[in-house]
Write a protein that holds these residues in place. Structure first.
Motif, PDB file in Angstrom:
ATOM      1  N   SER A  15       0.813  -1.225   0.000  1.00 24.32           N
ATOM      2  CA  SER A  15       0.000   0.000   0.000  1.00 24.32           C
ATOM      3  C   SER A  15       0.843   1.269   0.000  1.00 24.32           C
ATOM      4  O   SER A  15       0.302   2.362  -0.021  1.00 24.32           O
ATOM      5  N   SER A  16       2.167   1.132   0.039  1.00 28.43           N
ATOM      6  CA  SER A  16       3.013   2.332   0.172  1.00 28.43           C
ATOM      7  C   SER A  16       4.396   2.072  -0.436  1.00 28.43           C
ATOM      8  O   SER A  16       4.831   0.912  -0.547  1.00 28.43           O
ATOM      9  N   ILE A  34       7.854   1.238  -1.938  1.00 25.33           N
ATOM     10  CA  ILE A  34       8.372   0.251  -2.900  1.00 25.33           C
ATOM     11  C   ILE A  34       7.303  -0.796  -3.222  1.00 25.33           C
ATOM     12  O   ILE A  34       7.143  -1.197  -4.378  1.00 25.33           O
ATOM     13  N   ARG A  48      -1.529  -3.263   6.943  1.00 21.95           N
ATOM     14  CA  ARG A  48      -2.419  -3.133   8.100  1.00 21.95           C
ATOM     15  C   ARG A  48      -3.564  -2.157   7.851  1.00 21.95           C
ATOM     16  O   ARG A  48      -4.724  -2.460   8.127  1.00 21.95           O
ATOM     17  N   SER A  49      -3.262  -0.988   7.321  1.00 26.97           N
ATOM     18  CA  SER A  49      -4.290   0.055   7.220  1.00 26.97           C
ATOM     19  C   SER A  49      -5.197  -0.147   6.000  1.00 26.97           C
ATOM     20  O   SER A  49      -4.728  -0.118   4.844  1.00 26.97           O
ATOM     21  N   ASP A 100      -1.967  -7.825   9.807  1.00 26.93           N
ATOM     22  CA  ASP A 100      -0.629  -7.533  10.329  1.00 26.93           C
ATOM     23  C   ASP A 100       0.219  -8.801  10.129  1.00 26.93           C
ATOM     24  O   ASP A 100      -0.207  -9.887  10.552  1.00 26.93           O
ATOM     25  N   VAL A 101       1.384  -8.665   9.489  1.00 27.90           N
ATOM     26  CA  VAL A 101       2.200  -9.862   9.224  1.00 27.90           C
ATOM     27  C   VAL A 101       2.642 -10.561  10.518  1.00 27.90           C
ATOM     28  O   VAL A 101       3.062 -11.714  10.482  1.00 27.90           O
ATOM     29  N   ASN A 151       7.480  -7.913   1.205  1.00 22.81           N
ATOM     30  CA  ASN A 151       8.132  -6.600   1.114  1.00 22.81           C
ATOM     31  C   ASN A 151       7.966  -5.739   2.363  1.00 22.81           C
ATOM     32  O   ASN A 151       8.712  -4.784   2.574  1.00 22.81           O
ATOM     33  N   SER A 176      15.011  -7.213   1.239  1.00 25.19           N
ATOM     34  CA  SER A 176      16.023  -6.915   2.250  1.00 25.19           C
ATOM     35  C   SER A 176      16.387  -5.435   2.131  1.00 25.19           C
ATOM     36  O   SER A 176      15.502  -4.593   1.934  1.00 25.19           O
ATOM     37  N   TYR A 233      17.765  -3.044  12.695  1.00 27.70           N
ATOM     38  CA  TYR A 233      17.272  -3.171  11.315  1.00 27.70           C
ATOM     39  C   TYR A 233      18.184  -4.102  10.515  1.00 27.70           C
ATOM     40  O   TYR A 233      17.717  -5.017   9.836  1.00 27.70           O
ATOM     41  N   LYS A 242      17.353  -7.710   8.676  1.00 28.49           N
ATOM     42  CA  LYS A 242      17.509  -7.892   7.234  1.00 28.49           C
ATOM     43  C   LYS A 242      18.600  -8.929   6.905  1.00 28.49           C
ATOM     44  O   LYS A 242      18.480  -9.658   5.928  1.00 28.49           O
ATOM     45  N   PRO A 262      18.936   0.335  -2.119  1.00 28.86           N
ATOM     46  CA  PRO A 262      19.618   1.369  -1.338  1.00 28.86           C
ATOM     47  C   PRO A 262      18.543   2.271  -0.719  1.00 28.86           C
ATOM     48  O   PRO A 262      17.345   1.969  -0.834  1.00 28.86           O
ATOM     49  N   THR A 286      15.700   4.660  -0.523  1.00 24.71           N
ATOM     50  CA  THR A 286      14.694   4.867  -1.574  1.00 24.71           C
ATOM     51  C   THR A 286      13.670   5.871  -1.067  1.00 24.71           C
ATOM     52  O   THR A 286      13.241   5.790   0.094  1.00 24.71           O
ATOM     53  N   THR A 332      10.568   7.052  -0.172  1.00 25.57           N
ATOM     54  CA  THR A 332       9.239   6.486   0.124  1.00 25.57           C
ATOM     55  C   THR A 332       8.703   7.166   1.393  1.00 25.57           C
ATOM     56  O   THR A 332       9.474   7.793   2.126  1.00 25.57           O
ATOM     57  N   GLY A 348       7.988   5.726   4.121  1.00 25.33           N
ATOM     58  CA  GLY A 348       8.719   5.111   5.238  1.00 25.33           C
ATOM     59  C   GLY A 348      10.084   5.753   5.418  1.00 25.33           C
ATOM     60  O   GLY A 348      10.524   6.011   6.547  1.00 25.33           O
TER      61      GLY A 348
HETATM   62  N1  LIG Z   1      12.835   3.137   1.630  1.00 25.67           N
HETATM   63  C1  LIG Z   1      14.077   2.731   1.795  1.00 25.67           C
HETATM   64  O1  LIG Z   1      15.013   3.559   1.849  1.00 25.67           O
HETATM   65  C2  LIG Z   1      14.393   1.256   1.840  1.00 25.67           C
HETATM   66  C3  LIG Z   1      15.722   0.862   1.594  1.00 25.67           C
HETATM   67  C4  LIG Z   1      16.025  -0.479   1.636  1.00 25.67           C
HETATM   68  C5  LIG Z   1      15.058  -1.417   1.905  1.00 25.67           C
HETATM   69  N2  LIG Z   1      13.782  -1.023   2.141  1.00 25.67           N
HETATM   70  C6  LIG Z   1      12.787  -2.048   2.447  1.00 25.67           C
HETATM   71  O2  LIG Z   1      11.752  -1.975   1.487  1.00 25.67           O
HETATM   72  C7  LIG Z   1      10.513  -2.364   2.082  1.00 25.67           C
HETATM   73  C8  LIG Z   1       9.469  -1.302   1.830  1.00 25.67           C
HETATM   74  O3  LIG Z   1       9.914  -0.088   2.404  1.00 25.67           O
HETATM   75  P1  LIG Z   1       9.232   1.317   2.061  1.00 25.67           P
HETATM   76  O4  LIG Z   1      10.292   2.338   2.200  1.00 25.67           O
HETATM   77  O5  LIG Z   1       8.465   1.209   0.817  1.00 25.67           O
HETATM   78  O6  LIG Z   1       8.288   1.453   3.349  1.00 25.67           O
HETATM   79  P2  LIG Z   1       6.880   2.214   3.564  1.00 25.67           P
HETATM   80  O7  LIG Z   1       6.686   3.292   2.574  1.00 25.67           O
HETATM   81  O8  LIG Z   1       6.862   2.567   5.012  1.00 25.67           O
HETATM   82  O9  LIG Z   1       5.837   1.033   3.316  1.00 25.67           O
HETATM   83  C9  LIG Z   1       5.810  -0.072   4.194  1.00 25.67           C
HETATM   84  C10 LIG Z   1       4.638  -0.965   3.840  1.00 25.67           C
HETATM   85  O10 LIG Z   1       4.641  -2.078   4.735  1.00 25.67           O
HETATM   86  C11 LIG Z   1       3.364  -2.135   5.402  1.00 25.67           C
HETATM   87  N3  LIG Z   1       3.559  -2.671   6.751  1.00 25.67           N
HETATM   88  C12 LIG Z   1       4.305  -2.144   7.753  1.00 25.67           C
HETATM   89  N4  LIG Z   1       4.199  -2.896   8.854  1.00 25.67           N
HETATM   90  C13 LIG Z   1       3.374  -3.920   8.542  1.00 25.67           C
HETATM   91  C14 LIG Z   1       2.868  -5.029   9.271  1.00 25.67           C
HETATM   92  N5  LIG Z   1       3.192  -5.236  10.557  1.00 25.67           N
HETATM   93  N6  LIG Z   1       2.027  -5.897   8.643  1.00 25.67           N
HETATM   94  C15 LIG Z   1       1.686  -5.701   7.353  1.00 25.67           C
HETATM   95  N7  LIG Z   1       2.133  -4.676   6.610  1.00 25.67           N
HETATM   96  C16 LIG Z   1       2.966  -3.798   7.198  1.00 25.67           C
HETATM   97  C17 LIG Z   1       2.852  -0.691   5.394  1.00 25.67           C
HETATM   98  O11 LIG Z   1       1.451  -0.576   5.516  1.00 25.67           O
HETATM   99  P3  LIG Z   1       0.723  -0.402   6.960  1.00 25.67           P
HETATM  100  O12 LIG Z   1       1.539   0.604   7.725  1.00 25.67           O
HETATM  101  O13 LIG Z   1      -0.674   0.053   6.648  1.00 25.67           O
HETATM  102  O14 LIG Z   1       0.760  -1.732   7.582  1.00 25.67           O
HETATM  103  C18 LIG Z   1       3.292  -0.273   3.992  1.00 25.67           C
HETATM  104  O15 LIG Z   1       2.407  -0.766   3.032  1.00 25.67           O
HETATM  105  C19 LIG Z   1      10.817  -2.607   3.563  1.00 25.67           C
HETATM  106  O16 LIG Z   1      11.035  -3.974   3.785  1.00 25.67           O
HETATM  107  C20 LIG Z   1      12.103  -1.841   3.795  1.00 25.67           C
HETATM  108  O17 LIG Z   1      12.853  -2.391   4.850  1.00 25.67           O
HETATM  109  C21 LIG Z   1      13.422   0.307   2.111  1.00 25.67           C
END
Ligand SMILES: NC(=O)c1ccc[n+]([C@@H]2O[C@H](COP(=O)([O-])OP(=O)(O)OC[C@H]3O[C@@H](n4cnc5c(N)ncnc54)[C@H](OP(=O)(O)O)[C@@H]3O)[C@@H](O)[C@H]2O)c1
Length: 325
Positions: free
Chosen positions: A46-47, A49, A69-70, A95-96, A118, A172, A186, A190, A217, A219, A221, A223
């Motif tokens: 939903s958000s 990546i 979750r949301s 919730d996972v 993811n 990861s 973290y 990972k 790397p 990204t 987003t 998050g």
């Molecule tokens: N952005 C970066 O810089 C970056 C870099 C390297 C790796 N990553 C990895 O890429 C993945 C996605 O990151 P993102 O930056 O796209 O994050 P994001 O924008 O915060 O999105 C996270 C997603 O995971 C869901 N989520 C979180 N907790 C959850 C739970 N307990 N159960 C089910 N769903 C859950 C969120 O929805 P809800 O909150 O509604 O549950 C949301 O859809 C993650 O694994 C992150 O570690 C990110």
């Protein structure tokens, strides 16, 4: 002249022989995983990546399910994908960390061809300052949540041999390839995914299921924006070297890697260096990449040591400056 040709032959012959050996021995064997008209199930879809992945998969003609979750964010993501691709998306609010809830979602969604685990949470802070509740939160969502998803989906995925090759992809991070200041919890969550993925690949290969680990790397987003608010300055200085990618670019690279069943999916040039530096005992399907790993391994180790030197120098300078002020 004849001497030069002989020297060139002497140099090229071992390389050609190495190429040939690697062509024969790389395992698991190369495979392509089609995505058109197949069911792609993405957690955290939903958000960021995950949303970009869901959009990309829908654009490529997949049937897409997303879980988070949301419910509000899921509805928003569904509408966005539907409006821009014309493809309907199934949504599941769970919730996972809750095995029963994800099992129910997986059952309702129907047989999965590509499972992209993811979801992830990241809060950067020095371990000494970070509460154990936050450490547990990251390990629970990122690692245990991934176990829950895979355990819930695997039995049905194993039965799908008539549907062709299937995939389990784990999201990861480059912080899952190398430890970075401020990421103790973290990074641990990972790095854990790598062990999960390496062992799981051996367990599911005979069922034509292929495991991929994606290493993005920084990204851009929601998050990442949230995490940046609390990032220790030193984490910023060290992670800065990689620069932030767009979620859409990461999703495209990730999906291409998953479709070619690469075990290690890299997203940029730094990711290529990291994948060579950390190849270790991981499976490798591409004899070209295997060749690079064998030939460039030493040189890449030197580059890695230069990075470590620069990071430790930054840490030393920062701490000396903090003591002075
Ligand atoms: N952005 C970066 O810089 C970056 C870099 C390297 C790796 N990553 C990895 O890429 C993945 C996605 O990151 P993102 O930056 O796209 O994050 P994001 O924008 O915060 O999105 C996270 C997603 O995971 C869901 N989520 C979180 N907790 C959850 C739970 N307990 N159960 C089910 N769903 C859950 C969120 O929805 P809800 O909150 O509604 O549950 C949301 O859809 C993650 O694994 C992150 O570690 C990110």
């Amino acid at each position: 002249m004849a001497d030069l040709s002989f020297l060139a032959l002497l140099l090229l012959l071992p390389l050609a022989l190495l190429f040939l050996i690697l062509y024969v021995i790389v395992r698991p064997c190369p495979v392509n995983i089609p995505i058109k008209n197949r069911h792609v199930f993405i957690t955290g879809g939903s958000s960021g990546i995950g949303l970009a992945l869901a959009h990309q998969a829908a654009t490529e003609g997949a049937r897409v399910s997303i879980l988070a979750r949301s419910l509000d964010k899921l509805e928003e993501a569904k509408n966005y994908i539907q409006l821009s691709t014309g493809i309907d998306v199934s949504i599941f609010a769970a919730d996972v960390r809750d095995y029963d809830a994800v099992s129910k979602a997986v059952e309702e969604a129907g047989p999965i061809d590509l499972l992209i685990v993811n979801q992830g949470v990241f809060v950067a802070e020095e371990l000494e300052k970070q509460g154990l509740d936050e450490v547990r939160f990251m390990v629970d969502v990122n690692l245990i949540g991934s176990f829950n998803m895979i355990k819930a989906a695997l039995p049905e995925m194993k039965k799908g041999e008539d549907r062709g090759p299937r995939s389990i992809a784990l999201m990861s991070s480059q912080a899952g390839q190398v430890g970075i200041y401020g990421y103790t919890a973290y990074s641990a969550s990972k790095f854990g995914l790598r062990g999960l993925g390496e062992a799981l690949q051996q367990e599911v290969i005979s069922h034509d299921i292929h495991v991929s680990l994606v290493f993005p790397p920084d990204t851009d987003t929601p998050g990442f924006a949230e995490e940046n608010k609390r990032r220790p300055p030193l984490t910023g200085i060290i992670a800065e070297s990689s620069g932030a990618m767009k979620a859409e670019d990461v999703a495209k690279r990730a999906l291409d890697g998953i479709k070619s069943a690469s075990f290690i999916v890299r997203c940029n040039f730094e990711g290529l260096l990291l994948s060579i530096a950390t190849a270790g005992m991981s499976p490798q399907r591409s004899f070209v990449m295997a060749f690079l790993e064998v030939v460039a391994g030493g040189l890449v180790r030197l580059v890695a040591l230069c990075f470590q030197w620069s990071w430790y120098t930054s840490i030393q300078k920062w701490q000396a400056q903090s003591k002075r002020t």
